[in-house]
Design a protein around this motif. Structure first.
Motif, PDB file in Angstrom:
ATOM      1  N   GLN A 100       0.823  -1.189   0.000  1.00  0.00           N
ATOM      2  CA  GLN A 100       0.000   0.000   0.000  1.00  0.00           C
ATOM      3  C   GLN A 100       0.874   1.263   0.000  1.00  0.00           C
ATOM      4  N   ASN A 101       0.562   2.190  -0.901  1.00  0.00           N
ATOM      5  CA  ASN A 101       1.220   3.505  -0.914  1.00  0.00           C
ATOM      6  C   ASN A 101       2.741   3.420  -1.008  1.00  0.00           C
ATOM      7  N   VAL A 102       3.230   2.508  -1.852  1.00  0.00           N
ATOM      8  CA  VAL A 102       4.670   2.393  -2.078  1.00  0.00           C
ATOM      9  C   VAL A 102       4.978   2.852  -3.505  1.00  0.00           C
ATOM     10  N   PRO A 103       6.240   3.183  -3.794  1.00  0.00           N
ATOM     11  CA  PRO A 103       6.592   3.620  -5.147  1.00  0.00           C
ATOM     12  C   PRO A 103       6.303   2.538  -6.191  1.00  0.00           C
ATOM     13  N   GLU A 104       5.998   2.974  -7.386  1.00  0.00           N
ATOM     14  CA  GLU A 104       5.747   2.038  -8.483  1.00  0.00           C
ATOM     15  C   GLU A 104       6.935   1.109  -8.699  1.00  0.00           C
ATOM     16  N   GLU A 105       8.120   1.613  -8.422  1.00  0.00           N
ATOM     17  CA  GLU A 105       9.320   0.798  -8.588  1.00  0.00           C
ATOM     18  C   GLU A 105       9.257  -0.459  -7.730  1.00  0.00           C
ATOM     19  N   ALA A 106       8.750  -0.317  -6.491  1.00  0.00           N
ATOM     20  CA  ALA A 106       8.642  -1.468  -5.594  1.00  0.00           C
ATOM     21  C   ALA A 106       7.660  -2.493  -6.147  1.00  0.00           C
ATOM     22  N   LEU A 107       6.560  -2.010  -6.703  1.00  0.00           N
ATOM     23  CA  LEU A 107       5.561  -2.908  -7.279  1.00  0.00           C
ATOM     24  C   LEU A 107       6.132  -3.686  -8.459  1.00  0.00           C
ATOM     25  N   HIS A 108       6.866  -2.996  -9.298  1.00  0.00           N
ATOM     26  CA  HIS A 108       7.397  -3.652 -10.489  1.00  0.00           C
ATOM     27  C   HIS A 108       8.539  -4.614 -10.142  1.00  0.00           C
ATOM     28  N   GLU A 109       9.288  -4.310  -9.085  1.00  0.00           N
ATOM     29  CA  GLU A 109      10.306  -5.256  -8.637  1.00  0.00           C
ATOM     30  C   GLU A 109       9.647  -6.540  -8.130  1.00  0.00           C
ATOM     31  N   ALA A 110       8.587  -6.381  -7.357  1.00  0.00           N
ATOM     32  CA  ALA A 110       7.874  -7.562  -6.853  1.00  0.00           C
ATOM     33  C   ALA A 110       7.224  -8.338  -7.996  1.00  0.00           C
ATOM     34  N   LEU A 111       6.707  -7.589  -8.965  1.00  0.00           N
ATOM     35  CA  LEU A 111       6.031  -8.226 -10.104  1.00  0.00           C
ATOM     36  C   LEU A 111       6.957  -9.190 -10.844  1.00  0.00           C
ATOM     37  N   LYS A 112       8.235  -8.880 -10.887  1.00  0.00           N
ATOM     38  CA  LYS A 112       9.196  -9.705 -11.626  1.00  0.00           C
ATOM     39  C   LYS A 112       9.504 -11.021 -10.919  1.00  0.00           C
ATOM     40  N   VAL A 113       9.266 -11.096  -9.611  1.00  0.00           N
ATOM     41  CA  VAL A 113       9.743 -12.267  -8.857  1.00  0.00           C
ATOM     42  C   VAL A 113       8.638 -13.089  -8.205  1.00  0.00           C
ATOM     43  N   VAL A 114       7.403 -12.605  -8.167  1.00  0.00           N
ATOM     44  CA  VAL A 114       6.337 -13.390  -7.551  1.00  0.00           C
ATOM     45  C   VAL A 114       5.918 -14.534  -8.488  1.00  0.00           C
ATOM     46  N   THR A 115       5.416 -15.602  -7.873  1.00  0.00           N
ATOM     47  CA  THR A 115       4.942 -16.763  -8.622  1.00  0.00           C
ATOM     48  C   THR A 115       3.492 -17.014  -8.257  1.00  0.00           C
ATOM     49  N   GLU A 116       2.622 -17.108  -9.245  1.00  0.00           N
ATOM     50  CA  GLU A 116       1.210 -17.362  -8.970  1.00  0.00           C
ATOM     51  C   GLU A 116       1.015 -18.821  -8.568  1.00  0.00           C
ATOM     52  N   ARG A 117       0.228 -19.023  -7.513  1.00  0.00           N
ATOM     53  CA  ARG A 117      -0.109 -20.362  -7.047  1.00  0.00           C
ATOM     54  C   ARG A 117      -1.615 -20.453  -6.863  1.00  0.00           C
ATOM     55  N   SER A 118      -2.161 -21.648  -7.086  1.00  0.00           N
ATOM     56  CA  SER A 118      -3.594 -21.897  -6.885  1.00  0.00           C
ATOM     57  C   SER A 118      -3.760 -23.091  -5.955  1.00  0.00           C
ATOM     58  N   PHE A 119      -4.753 -23.023  -5.067  1.00  0.00           N
ATOM     59  CA  PHE A 119      -5.003 -24.078  -4.092  1.00  0.00           C
ATOM     60  C   PHE A 119      -6.490 -24.414  -4.065  1.00  0.00           C
ATOM     61  N   ALA A 120      -6.777 -25.703  -4.040  1.00  0.00           N
ATOM     62  CA  ALA A 120      -8.157 -26.166  -3.937  1.00  0.00           C
ATOM     63  C   ALA A 120      -8.581 -26.165  -2.471  1.00  0.00           C
ATOM     64  N   PRO A 121      -9.892 -26.119  -2.185  1.00  0.00           N
ATOM     65  CA  PRO A 121     -10.351 -26.184  -0.797  1.00  0.00           C
ATOM     66  C   PRO A 121      -9.780 -27.412  -0.084  1.00  0.00           C
ATOM     67  N   GLY A 122      -9.234 -27.183   1.107  1.00  0.00           N
ATOM     68  CA  GLY A 122      -8.630 -28.256   1.881  1.00  0.00           C
ATOM     69  C   GLY A 122      -7.140 -28.425   1.663  1.00  0.00           C
ATOM     70  N   GLU A 123      -6.590 -27.796   0.635  1.00  0.00           N
ATOM     71  CA  GLU A 123      -5.172 -27.954   0.328  1.00  0.00           C
ATOM     72  C   GLU A 123      -4.338 -27.020   1.205  1.00  0.00           C
ATOM     73  N   LEU A 124      -3.157 -27.502   1.611  1.00  0.00           N
ATOM     74  CA  LEU A 124      -2.260 -26.723   2.451  1.00  0.00           C
ATOM     75  C   LEU A 124      -1.469 -25.703   1.637  1.00  0.00           C
ATOM     76  N   LEU A 125      -1.460 -24.452   2.114  1.00  0.00           N
ATOM     77  CA  LEU A 125      -0.549 -23.453   1.555  1.00  0.00           C
ATOM     78  C   LEU A 125       0.810 -23.605   2.205  1.00  0.00           C
ATOM     79  N   VAL A 126       0.815 -23.705   3.530  1.00  0.00           N
ATOM     80  CA  VAL A 126       2.042 -23.962   4.284  1.00  0.00           C
ATOM     81  C   VAL A 126       1.705 -24.935   5.399  1.00  0.00           C
ATOM     82  N   ALA A 127       2.705 -25.738   5.795  1.00  0.00           N
ATOM     83  CA  ALA A 127       2.502 -26.745   6.836  1.00  0.00           C
ATOM     84  C   ALA A 127       3.365 -26.430   8.051  1.00  0.00           C
ATOM     85  N   GLN A 128       2.802 -26.597   9.218  1.00  0.00           N
ATOM     86  CA  GLN A 128       3.525 -26.367  10.458  1.00  0.00           C
ATOM     87  C   GLN A 128       4.810 -27.190  10.490  1.00  0.00           C
ATOM     88  N   ASP A 129       5.878 -26.556  10.950  1.00  0.00           N
ATOM     89  CA  ASP A 129       7.207 -27.168  11.110  1.00  0.00           C
ATOM     90  C   ASP A 129       7.991 -27.291   9.804  1.00  0.00           C
TER      91      ASP A 129
END
Length: 230
Positions: A14-43
Motif C-alpha cells: 500500500q502507498n509504495v513507489p511504483e518501482e517497488a511494485l514492479h520489482e515484486a512483479l518480476k519475482v512473484v509466482t502465482e499459485r492456486s489451491f483447492a479447498p482443503g489444500e495446504l498453503l504452508v505446513a507447520q514445522d
C-alpha cells in the motif's frame, strides 16, 4: 497486468513507489489451491510468504499434546507465512484453503531485497504485525474471562474480517460447533450452552455449519457483560 493490480491491493504494498511494485512483479509466482489444500505446513521451513489475492484460508496449530487449535481465518487480500520468513524459522502454524485460493508467492531472498530497497514496504509490514499483536492481546483478554466472552470475540473478529473483505452476507459465519470448539478449546457441551444463551438473547442464530449474527453490535456488550460477571 492482473498481478500488478493484485500487488496494489496487498497490505504489504500500500502507498509504495511504483518501482517497488514492479520489482515484486518480476519475482512473484502465482499459485492456486483447492479447498482443503495446504498453503504452508507447520514445522516446514519458512522459505516464502504468500500474498492471498482471492479466497479464504484457515490458520491452525497443533500443540505438543497433538491437539489442533484453530487460530483464525484470513480473507484476501492478506498475507501468510511472513513471520517464518522474517525469523528464518520453521512454520509455527499450518494454513489451509477454505475456498479456492489464489496467491502470489514471494521467496525470502527477493522479499529481503525489496525490504532493503523500499522502506515503505517494511513500514507496511510493521503495521501489519502491530495489528496482529493488538488482536492477539484482545483475544487473550477475552479468552481469559469465560467462554461467552471468547465466543463473542471470535464472532466479532470474523465478522469484521468478512466485512473488510467484502464477503457477501458477512453476518453468516461459516462456523459449526466443532469449528468453535477448535477455536476456543471448549467442550461441545459448553459451546452448545453458550450458543443457546446467545440465541435466547437474540444475538445469534446457530445452524449445523453456520452462525448468523442477528445483532453484530451486541457482541461487544456480551463481552463487557461477561467481564463484569467475573
Amino acid at each position: 497486468m492482473a498481478h500488478l493490480d493484485d500487488l496494489k491491493l496487498s497490505p504489504l504494498f500500500q502507498n509504495v513507489p511504483e518501482e517497488a511494485l514492479h520489482e515484486a512483479l518480476k519475482v512473484v509466482t502465482e499459485r492456486s489451491f483447492a479447498p482443503g489444500e495446504l498453503l504452508v505446513a507447520q514445522d516446514d521451513p519458512g522459505e516464502a510468504l504468500h500474498l492471498i489475492t482471492s479466497g479464504a484460508v484457515r490458520v491452525s496449530r497443533v500443540s505438543l499434546g497433538s491437539r489442533e487449535r484453530v487460530l483464525g481465518d484470513l480473507y484476501a487480500p492478506g498475507v501468510v507465512g511472513e513471520t517464518a520468513v522474517l525469523a528464518r524459522q520453521d512454520r509455527s502454524a499450518s494454513v489451509r484453503a477454505l475456498t479456492p485460493v489464489r496467491t502470489l508467492m514471494l521467496h525470502r531472498e527477493h522479499f529481503e531485497l525489496i525490504l532493503r530497497r523500499h522502506p515503505g514496504v517494511l513500514w507496511n509490514l510493521a503495521e501489519m504485525l502491530a495489528r496482529r499483536v493488538t488482536l492477539l492481546n484482545d483475544e487473550l483478554i477475552a479468552f481469559g474471562q469465560n467462554t461467552e466472552a471468547a465466543l463473542a470475540h471470535v464472532f466479532s473478529s470474523l465478522y469484521a474480517q468478512r466485512v473488510a473483505a467484502g464477503v457477501p452476507h458477512p453476518e453468516v459465519l461459516p462456523l459449526g460447533t466443532a469449528d468453535i470448539m477448535a477455536r476456543t478449546s471448549s467442550s461441545r457441551e459448553t459451546v452448545s450452552r453458550v450458543l443457546k444463551k446467545l440465541e435466547a438473547q437474540g444475538v445469534v442464530r446457530a445452524a449445523a455449519q453456520t452462525v448468523t449474527l442477528l445483532s453484530p453490535g451486541a457482541l461487544e456488550e456480551v463481552s463487557l457483560e461477561a467481564a463484569e460477571s467475573e
